[in-house]
Design an enzyme around this catalytic site. Structure first.
Site, PDB file in Angstrom:
ATOM      1  N   THR B 145       0.773  -1.347  -0.043  1.00 49.45           N
ATOM      2  CA  THR B 145      -0.064   0.039   0.089  1.00 49.45           C
ATOM      3  C   THR B 145       0.649   1.250   0.007  1.00 49.45           C
ATOM      4  OG1 THR B 145      -1.556  -1.153   1.402  1.00 49.45           O
ATOM      5  CG2 THR B 145      -1.639   1.114   1.249  1.00 49.45           C
ATOM      6  N   GLU B 146       0.353   2.043  -0.986  1.00 47.73           N
ATOM      7  CA  GLU B 146       1.494   3.460  -1.070  1.00 47.73           C
ATOM      8  C   GLU B 146       2.761   3.475  -1.163  1.00 47.73           C
ATOM      9  OE1 GLU B 146      -0.544   5.973  -1.250  1.00 47.73           O
ATOM     10  OE2 GLU B 146      -2.323   5.569  -0.641  1.00 47.73           O
ATOM     11  N   LEU B 147       3.257   2.081  -1.755  1.00 52.00           N
ATOM     12  CA  LEU B 147       4.669   1.541  -1.754  1.00 52.00           C
ATOM     13  C   LEU B 147       5.182   1.758  -0.649  1.00 52.00           C
ATOM     14  CD1 LEU B 147       5.741   3.168  -5.279  1.00 52.00           C
ATOM     15  CD2 LEU B 147       4.622   1.130  -4.692  1.00 52.00           C
ATOM     16  N   TRP B 291       5.347   6.543  -0.900  1.00 57.86           N
ATOM     17  CA  TRP B 291       5.391   7.418  -2.103  1.00 57.86           C
ATOM     18  C   TRP B 291       4.671   8.607  -1.881  1.00 57.86           C
ATOM     19  CZ3 TRP B 291       2.771   5.108  -6.902  1.00 57.86           C
ATOM     20  CH2 TRP B 291       1.212   4.705  -6.678  1.00 57.86           C
TER      21      TRP B 291
END
Lengths: 426, 391
Positions: B145-147, B291
């Site tokens: 999730t979300e890098l 990110w």
């Protein structure tokens, strides 16, 4: 009688109290004319005659009114001074005001002025205009009344104008003071000046509690002999208690009111955290909104109790009744409260209440539990006791119910009538 | 030969309805179906369907030289199935070309990797099974999730069989190093890391409209980068939603494959990149990176006390849920884990406020928090009731 609002269109408790007062006076054989800045026509006129100041043209002026005109020029305002509005209303008012683009501040002779009757940014302007229109109305109805009665600072200038023009005695009614709206060092000096001027000009000052009476004497320097307390009452006629299906099995402890410094929300949160350390089967609800709401939410999260401490936001009408019906304990930890009608409503719904000694209601409610607002240990103790000992909560609920049903405007206004009589006898 | 790796993120949250205190214990439907359906259908017609079509044609016209990767959350797949099943068909058509890699992530776009290793594993395996079920392929590359990535998250994922993981080329982690190489996990050297080139990715995702960027200019930029590979990772909603069709984003993407191939650039999927390129060294990431925002950390979701309290309360239920093992409760638990709910409570309004506001259905973080906690309180009651009946 000069008021600012009257049910059904009200922003705060002032209009409700005024309605109770005129009805009670009618019961006691006192007729009244109720002047308000902006009547809509759907007000209940069974107990009083309502005059809409927006319908009255300002025609004649004497020297005293010129003095007012100077005053009017002097207090031209651009601030957003809004004493009773909740935040939702506030933002709406600010937007409305922007749209209105406050016009050049001139008083037009022979013209009607359309009052908003709200608590908007041009409030002081309206207060000043109301004074002049009030004076005109008093002259027009000179032979129909014996005494002038003005409710809260918004109408004091109108009361003074009426007194100076007609020579009739003035009673000002203090429902709240600047000191209940701000802290000691944050009082609006313009409002304070009007309040003080009204109290000084008045033949009698009526306060809603001894607490407020003390403020009037000590902070406004008014002669104690002319300050009289007439405690508020509440009109429950035609009111059925709601039957509400409960979603949570836990007990519910409720705070309902503006979330501002004066209402003591932080003390409630601290007490809640203490109770939750001891017992789990309880939820806390903070109903309302205000400038301290976000701070309160952060405080709840920081204490790690947000699964047990709920915020409802601002509640209206039936939701307020529903909230009371869902509650097991009501709490009003106000730091400063001239009277405080909400615990009366809670008790009328059969909810035992805890109130602070720093509220006017504490002077009349014998069956409410009372604590000092800062004493969160005592507050937690009382909450825990009401939740845990059925005997106590049953007793407080039953006695409280009977007690608030006895607090009738008919009795309060009988006292008000005797105040009138003493003024007229002078 | 320079390699270019595209990965697109596809996710939509299950937005919550207005859930009052009065609803707690009475009504356990938490979602605003109307809003969710409306948004999903709008984005499907503006973005997912036309862009899938564009990619399919690009693959066919390039005779299989154009390749991309997708990560599609279980949350959005469920919404597709309910509100827009044709989108699933179009992804299946892409899967059939063999030129599309499907990545694995947490099933509900959750932040479980930051709190509960058990629930994180559970979410990953659930997503793996979901992708297998929908597309008949087994994902071998992971993107969180979300890098969000750290050494230890990488290691947990490695133990679940993922030898490649995608994350952000965060400046504070890389220092002087370039994101355009393959690195490996410091704690597990056989796990390879692909790092997002945020400058070039954001040229498309955030700065495209009004920039006048052409495919040729962009390809020249890619070729001017040092290193082996340029990783362009972005939300799929970039195309047609964040960057409107009028901005020319579709024309740009239509022209890009040809322009890149003509300039000697090779398209690869993440797993191809990992197997074809050697790691040049280990990357140390002791604290989680992501990110998001300027800070590239997790403060957008867990930066303030509201978010932390809600998050801790949610994950305190994992043990009871495992014991109960009730499908309905697992499903709601998954949806309540979506990172979006915590994002709405973010109070970082200054540097990245605009982006936050764009994605947020609530007026204030406080409203988001109150509503979420009301829902969570109802959920906790259900969990405790179920737990009580089993014990």
């Amino acid at each position: 009688m000069f008021g600012w609002e009257f049910p059904p269109h009200i922003a705060g408790g002032l209009g409700t109290a005024c309605e109770g007062i005129v009805k009670g006076l009618a019961y006691n054989g006192v007729e009244s004319i109720f002047v308000m800045p902006s009547a809509t026509g759907d007000e209940d006129q069974s107990a009083t005659r309502i005059i809409n100041a927006s319908d009255v043209a300002v025609e004649s002026f004497t020297g005293t009114v010129d003095e007012f005109l100077d005053k009017v020029k002097f207090i031209h305002v651009d601030s957003n001074l809004i004493p009773y509005a909740d935040p939702e209303e506030f933002s709406k008012i600010v937007e409305d005001e922007r749209a209105r683009q406050i016009k050049d501040f001139r008083v037009s002779f022979g013209q009607k002025y359309k009052f908003s009757g709200k608590y908007g940014a041009n409030l002081l302007e309206e207060v000043a205009r109301y004074a002049m229109v009030g004076g005109t109305i008093a002259m027009q109805h000179k032979d129909e009344f014996d005494i002038i009665h003005a409710h809260d600072w918004l109408t004091y200038l109108a009361g003074i104008a009426a007194k100076e023009l007609t020579g009739k005695p003035l009673v000002v009614h203090v429902h709240a003071t600047s000191f209940d709206r701000g802290t000691d060092d944050m009082v609006d000096s313009r409002v304070y000046a009007i309040e003080r001027r009204g109290m000084e000009a008045a033949d009698r000052v009526v306060t809603v509690s001894d607490l407020t009476r003390g403020i009037v004497i000590n902070k406004y320097g008014i002669d104690p002999s002319k300050v009289v307390t007439v405690h508020n009452a509440v009109d429950f006629s035609g009111r059925e208690n709601l039957e509400v299906e409960r979603g949570v099995r836990d007990k519910v402890v409720t705070f309902l009111g503006r979330i501002t410094f004066q209402k003591g929300p932080e003390y409630f949160i601290e007490a809640a955290a203490k109770v939750l350390k001891r017992t789990k089967g309880v939820r806390f609800v903070m109903a309302g909104s205000g400038d301290m709401m976000n701070r309160a939410i952060r405080m709840v999260a920081r204490m790690g109790i947000s699964d047990r401490f709920h915020f409802t936001g601002f509640l209206r009408g039936a939701d307020v009744q529903k909230m009371f019906a869902l509650s097991d304990v009501y709490i009003m930890p106000s730091v400063s409260e001239p009277f405080g009608i909400s615990p009366l409503e809670a008790m009328r719904t059969g909810v035992p209440s805890i109130i602070s000694h720093q509220s006017g209601a504490a002077e009349v409610l014998r069956y409410a539990l009372k604590v000092d607002f800062w004493d969160v240990d005592a507050m937690a103790d009382d909450i825990y006791a009401l939740l845990t000992y059925p005997a106590l909560s049953r007793f407080a609920a039953a006695q409280g119910y009977d007690e608030v049903n006895e607090l009738k405007w008919n009795n309060a206004t009988a006292k008000l009538k005797s105040v009138y009589e003493s003024v007229l006898a002078q | 030969m320079k390699k270019l790796c595209f990965y697109f993120q596809i996710h939509q949250p299950d937005r919550l309805r207005v859930f009052r205190f009065f609803d707690i214990g009475k009504d356990s439907h938490y979602y605003d179906d109307f809003v969710n359906r409306t948004i999903l259908r709008r984005i499907a017609s503006k973005c997912y369907l036309p862009m899938n079509d564009l990619i399919l044609k690009a693959i066919q016209e390039s005779k299989g030289k154009f390749k991309v990767a997708f990560s599609i959350t279980g949350s959005v797949l469920e919404q597709f199935e309910r509100y827009s099943p044709e989108v699933i068909d179009s992804f299946r058509a892409l899967a059939a070309t063999g030129n599309v890699e499907f990545l694995c992530e947490t099933c509900n776009h959750s932040l479980s990797s930051l709190k509960s290793e058990n629930e994180f594993r559970h979410q990953v395996l659930k997503h793996k099974a979901t992708i297998e079920r929908y597309f008949g392929v087994t994902p071998v590359t992971f993107r969180n999730t979300e890098l969000i990535y750290s050494n230890s998250i990488g290691k947990t994922v490695y133990d679940l069989g993922f030898k490649t993981i995608l994350t952000e080329g965060a400046r504070h982690i890389l220092g002087w190093k370039s994101p355009n190489y393959i690195y490996n996990n410091e704690a597990k050297s056989s796990q390879k890391l692909l790092l997002r080139n945020y400058t070039l990715s954001d040229d498309i995702a955030f700065r495209f409209a009004g920039s006048g960027l052409t495919a040729e200019q962009f390809v020249a930029k890619v070729n001017a980068e040092e290193g082996d590979i340029v990783n362009l990772f972005m939300d799929y909603e970039t195309f047609g939603e964040h960057q409107s069709a009028e901005s020319g984003i579709f024309d740009f993407m239509r022209a890009l494959p040809k322009a890149a191939l003509a300039a000697g650039i090779k398209f690869v999927t993440p797993s191809e990149a990992a197997s074809g390129i050697k790691s040049i060294g280990a990357l140390s990431v002791p604290q989680p990176i992501s990110w998001a925002d300027e800070e590239r950390d997790v403060t957008a979701w867990l930066g303030n006390e509201l978010q932390q309290d809600a998050f801790n309360k949610l994950y305190s239920l994992v043990e009871k849920l495992s014991i109960i093992d009730n499908a309905d409760l697992w499903a709601d638990f998954g949806r309540l884990q979506e990172s979006d709910h915590f994002y709405y409570m973010c109070t970082k309004f200054f540097s990245d406020g605009d982006v936050h506001k764009y994605f947020n259905p609530y007026d204030t973080p406080y409203e988001a928090f109150i509503n979420y906690m009301n829902v969570l309180s109802d959920f906790i009651i259900r969990v405790n009731d179920e737990y009580a009946t089993k014990h």
